[in-house]
Design a protein around this motif. Structure first.
Motif, PDB file in Angstrom:
ATOM      1  N   ILE A  99       0.829  -1.194   0.000  1.00  0.00           N
ATOM      2  CA  ILE A  99       0.000   0.000   0.000  1.00  0.00           C
ATOM      3  C   ILE A  99       0.867   1.249   0.000  1.00  0.00           C
ATOM      4  CG2 ILE A  99      -0.196  -0.089   2.530  1.00  0.00           C
ATOM      5  CD1 ILE A  99      -2.994   1.174   2.228  1.00  0.00           C
ATOM      6  N   ILE A 100       0.445   2.257  -0.765  1.00  0.00           N
ATOM      7  CA  ILE A 100       1.068   3.583  -0.736  1.00  0.00           C
ATOM      8  C   ILE A 100      -0.047   4.596  -0.526  1.00  0.00           C
ATOM      9  CG2 ILE A 100       2.690   5.169  -1.833  1.00  0.00           C
ATOM     10  CD1 ILE A 100       3.374   2.974  -3.841  1.00  0.00           C
ATOM     11  N   ILE A 101       0.135   5.493   0.449  1.00  0.00           N
ATOM     12  CA  ILE A 101      -0.869   6.500   0.779  1.00  0.00           C
ATOM     13  C   ILE A 101      -0.230   7.875   0.673  1.00  0.00           C
ATOM     14  CG2 ILE A 101      -2.538   7.301   2.488  1.00  0.00           C
ATOM     15  CD1 ILE A 101      -2.380   4.577   3.832  1.00  0.00           C
ATOM     16  N   PRO A 102      -0.869   8.837   0.016  1.00  0.00           N
ATOM     17  CA  PRO A 102      -0.282  10.181  -0.040  1.00  0.00           C
ATOM     18  C   PRO A 102      -0.311  10.871   1.314  1.00  0.00           C
ATOM     19  CG  PRO A 102      -2.418  10.131  -1.159  1.00  0.00           C
ATOM     20  CD  PRO A 102      -2.105   8.723  -0.774  1.00  0.00           C
ATOM     21  N   ALA A 103       0.817  11.438   1.706  1.00  0.00           N
ATOM     22  CA  ALA A 103       0.911  12.147   2.984  1.00  0.00           C
ATOM     23  C   ALA A 103      -0.065  13.313   3.026  1.00  0.00           C
ATOM     24  CB  ALA A 103       2.331  12.652   3.201  1.00  0.00           C
ATOM     25  N   PHE A 104      -0.584  13.577   4.216  1.00  0.00           N
ATOM     26  CA  PHE A 104      -1.452  14.714   4.526  1.00  0.00           C
ATOM     27  C   PHE A 104      -2.854  14.579   3.930  1.00  0.00           C
ATOM     28  CE2 PHE A 104       2.919  16.509   3.594  1.00  0.00           C
ATOM     29  CZ  PHE A 104       3.388  16.330   4.880  1.00  0.00           C
ATOM     30  N   SER A 105      -3.162  13.439   3.343  1.00  0.00           N
ATOM     31  CA  SER A 105      -4.490  13.217   2.777  1.00  0.00           C
ATOM     32  C   SER A 105      -5.452  12.738   3.859  1.00  0.00           C
ATOM     33  CB  SER A 105      -4.427  12.180   1.657  1.00  0.00           C
ATOM     34  OG  SER A 105      -4.030  10.902   2.186  1.00  0.00           O
ATOM     35  N   ALA A 106      -6.752  12.805   3.560  1.00  0.00           N
ATOM     36  CA  ALA A 106      -7.760  12.295   4.494  1.00  0.00           C
ATOM     37  C   ALA A 106      -7.594  10.785   4.678  1.00  0.00           C
ATOM     38  CB  ALA A 106      -9.159  12.624   3.983  1.00  0.00           C
ATOM     39  N   THR A 107      -7.172  10.091   3.628  1.00  0.00           N
ATOM     40  CA  THR A 107      -6.959   8.650   3.731  1.00  0.00           C
ATOM     41  C   THR A 107      -5.806   8.338   4.668  1.00  0.00           C
ATOM     42  OG1 THR A 107      -7.795   8.386   1.481  1.00  0.00           O
ATOM     43  CG2 THR A 107      -6.584   6.533   2.413  1.00  0.00           C
ATOM     44  N   HIS A 108      -4.747   9.140   4.611  1.00  0.00           N
ATOM     45  CA  HIS A 108      -3.606   9.011   5.525  1.00  0.00           C
ATOM     46  C   HIS A 108      -4.086   9.138   6.968  1.00  0.00           C
ATOM     47  CE1 HIS A 108       0.397  11.057   7.007  1.00  0.00           C
ATOM     48  NE2 HIS A 108       0.268   9.834   7.487  1.00  0.00           N
ATOM     49  N   SER A 109      -4.869  10.163   7.243  1.00  0.00           N
ATOM     50  CA  SER A 109      -5.357  10.391   8.600  1.00  0.00           C
ATOM     51  C   SER A 109      -6.257   9.260   9.069  1.00  0.00           C
ATOM     52  CB  SER A 109      -6.117  11.723   8.654  1.00  0.00           C
ATOM     53  OG  SER A 109      -6.681  11.924   9.931  1.00  0.00           O
ATOM     54  N   LEU A 110      -7.184   8.830   8.214  1.00  0.00           N
ATOM     55  CA  LEU A 110      -8.115   7.778   8.619  1.00  0.00           C
ATOM     56  C   LEU A 110      -7.385   6.457   8.837  1.00  0.00           C
ATOM     57  CD1 LEU A 110     -11.693   7.194   7.465  1.00  0.00           C
ATOM     58  CD2 LEU A 110     -10.121   5.259   7.450  1.00  0.00           C
ATOM     59  N   TYR A 111      -6.473   6.114   7.929  1.00  0.00           N
ATOM     60  CA  TYR A 111      -5.724   4.866   8.083  1.00  0.00           C
ATOM     61  C   TYR A 111      -4.943   4.875   9.389  1.00  0.00           C
ATOM     62  CZ  TYR A 111      -3.002   0.735   6.967  1.00  0.00           C
ATOM     63  OH  TYR A 111      -2.442  -0.529   7.015  1.00  0.00           O
ATOM     64  N   ALA A 112      -4.296   5.987   9.681  1.00  0.00           N
ATOM     65  CA  ALA A 112      -3.485   6.076  10.898  1.00  0.00           C
ATOM     66  C   ALA A 112      -4.324   5.866  12.146  1.00  0.00           C
ATOM     67  CB  ALA A 112      -2.793   7.435  10.952  1.00  0.00           C
ATOM     68  N   ARG A 113      -5.543   6.383  12.146  1.00  0.00           N
ATOM     69  CA  ARG A 113      -6.383   6.327  13.345  1.00  0.00           C
ATOM     70  C   ARG A 113      -7.215   5.046  13.438  1.00  0.00           C
ATOM     71  NH1 ARG A 113     -10.178   9.593  12.727  1.00  0.00           N
ATOM     72  NH2 ARG A 113      -9.692  10.433  10.660  1.00  0.00           N
ATOM     73  N   LYS A 114      -7.617   4.488  12.276  1.00  0.00           N
ATOM     74  CA  LYS A 114      -8.628   3.432  12.290  1.00  0.00           C
ATOM     75  C   LYS A 114      -8.144   2.065  11.817  1.00  0.00           C
ATOM     76  CE  LYS A 114     -12.054   6.121  13.603  1.00  0.00           C
ATOM     77  NZ  LYS A 114     -12.737   5.911  14.908  1.00  0.00           N
ATOM     78  N   ALA A 115      -6.915   1.961  11.299  1.00  0.00           N
ATOM     79  CA  ALA A 115      -6.443   0.690  10.745  1.00  0.00           C
ATOM     80  C   ALA A 115      -6.597  -0.493  11.702  1.00  0.00           C
ATOM     81  CB  ALA A 115      -5.001   0.809  10.267  1.00  0.00           C
ATOM     82  N   PRO A 116      -6.352  -0.340  13.010  1.00  0.00           N
ATOM     83  CA  PRO A 116      -6.510  -1.500  13.889  1.00  0.00           C
ATOM     84  C   PRO A 116      -7.917  -2.089  13.883  1.00  0.00           C
ATOM     85  CG  PRO A 116      -5.294   0.237  15.008  1.00  0.00           C
ATOM     86  CD  PRO A 116      -5.823   0.832  13.735  1.00  0.00           C
TER      87      PRO A 116
END
Length: 328
Positions: A99-116
């Protein structure tokens, strides 16, 4: 597994591999990625690398990782904030997901908080990185990812390559982290987020900014959580003393306890972190590149992109991640 060596290549060399039908992950400057033809590849923007000559910044070459296809063609998909939770559910039963996620994107933020909380997370191997930009371009250039089949560049969605493996092989994720919890206060936060004001230190209410100042903390050291013996870093982006706020490169979680990392020798050689033999892919953190002075230095760790965040299931900081393919 691929017989070809991963490493830095010129755009025309990468283009020939794509045109020959090779399956690739590509990291590099956006202008170079836009020179590549459509094909079975995914990419992300970053100009910092660990190559054969050591750590370097390059806007002339791309870092190429060869992806195996002996169990069939990988599937390339894009995910936004409404679909990223299905990442692992979509993965092959035996294989891995890049997986590659663009930094500072909404997807970056959501993945960081909700991936578990994602379905099948930790049941199927997921590794990858956060696309970035040259540090001189911060705030001016949006990091991007690329879906090679459509040559679709995106600054908000993640791109994923789901890679199947034959029954006799499996993917093993390694996390190399030099940081360990120090002996300072136990930190807890009232909520999950990429910044924090109030916190408790050994049960006493204060602000994190005040705690860091009082302890003359080295801000190169991250906060470290202990997940059953595994250290997970949250690196400090900056301190706004007027606002009493500390910003991070990854979120702190409201239900997790942290301590400031114990001091390390940033000038020491970087470490591979495991006795891996068949390393398919690797990435390291841009903060390690900066703080450890890796430009021009060649460590013993596998090569790869130096990224704005590393993914080994969860979003990580100041960590090296690599993927090994093993025989059953």
């Amino acid at each position: 597994m691929s017989p070809l060596k991963n490493g830095l290549m010129l755009p025309d060399e990468v283009a020939r591999l794509i045109e020959a039908g090779r399956c690739l992950m590509v990291a590099g400057d956006e202008a170079l990625l836009r020179l590549l033809p459509s094909g079975q590849w995914i990419g992300g923007t970053i100009p910092y690398f660990m190559g054969d000559e050591g750590g370097q910044v390059s806007r002339e070459r791309l870092f190429v990782t060869h992806i195996p296809t002996d169990a069939g063609a990988p599937e390339i998909r894009s995910y936004d904030i409404t679909s990223i939770s299905h990442l692992c559910a979509d993965a092959p039963a035996n294989g891995f997901s890049l997986i590659i996620i663009p930094a500072f994107s909404a997807t970056h933020s959501l993945y960081a908080r909700k991936a578990p909380e994602f379905e099948d997370m930790f049941m199927k191997p997921v590794v990858g990185w956060i696309a970035g930009c040259h540090l001189d371009d911060l705030g001016r250039v949006a990091p991007a990812v690329v879906s090679g089949p459509e040559l679709a560049f995106d600054t908000e969605r993640a791109v994923v390559m789901h890679v199947p493996l034959p029954p006799q092989r499996y993917a093993h994720v390694h996390i190399a982290n030099r940081m360990r919890q120090g002996e300072g206060g136990l930190l807890r936060f009232p909520e999950t987020g990429f910044s924090a004001g109030r916190c408790s230190v050994d049960g006493v209410e204060t602000t994190l900014a005040a705690y860091l100042d009082a302890n003359r903390a080295d801000l190169r050291l991250p906060l470290v959580a202990d997940y059953g013996g595994a250290s997970v870093n949250v690196s400090i982006k900056g301190v706004d003393r007027d606002a009493g706020r500390v910003d991070f490169y990854a979120p702190v979680f409201g239900d997790v306890a942290y301590r400031l990392a114990e001091p390390v020798d940033f000038a020491a050689d970087d470490e591979p972190g495991a006795d891996a033999v068949n390393v398919l892919w690797s990435c390291n953190c841009i903060l390690n590149y900066l703080y450890c002075g890796l430009e021009g230095r060649k460590g013993s760790a596998p090569g790869g992109a130096m990224t704005f965040g590393e993914i080994a299931y969860l979003l990580l900081n100041q960590t090296q991640v690599f993927l090994e393919i093993k025989e059953v």
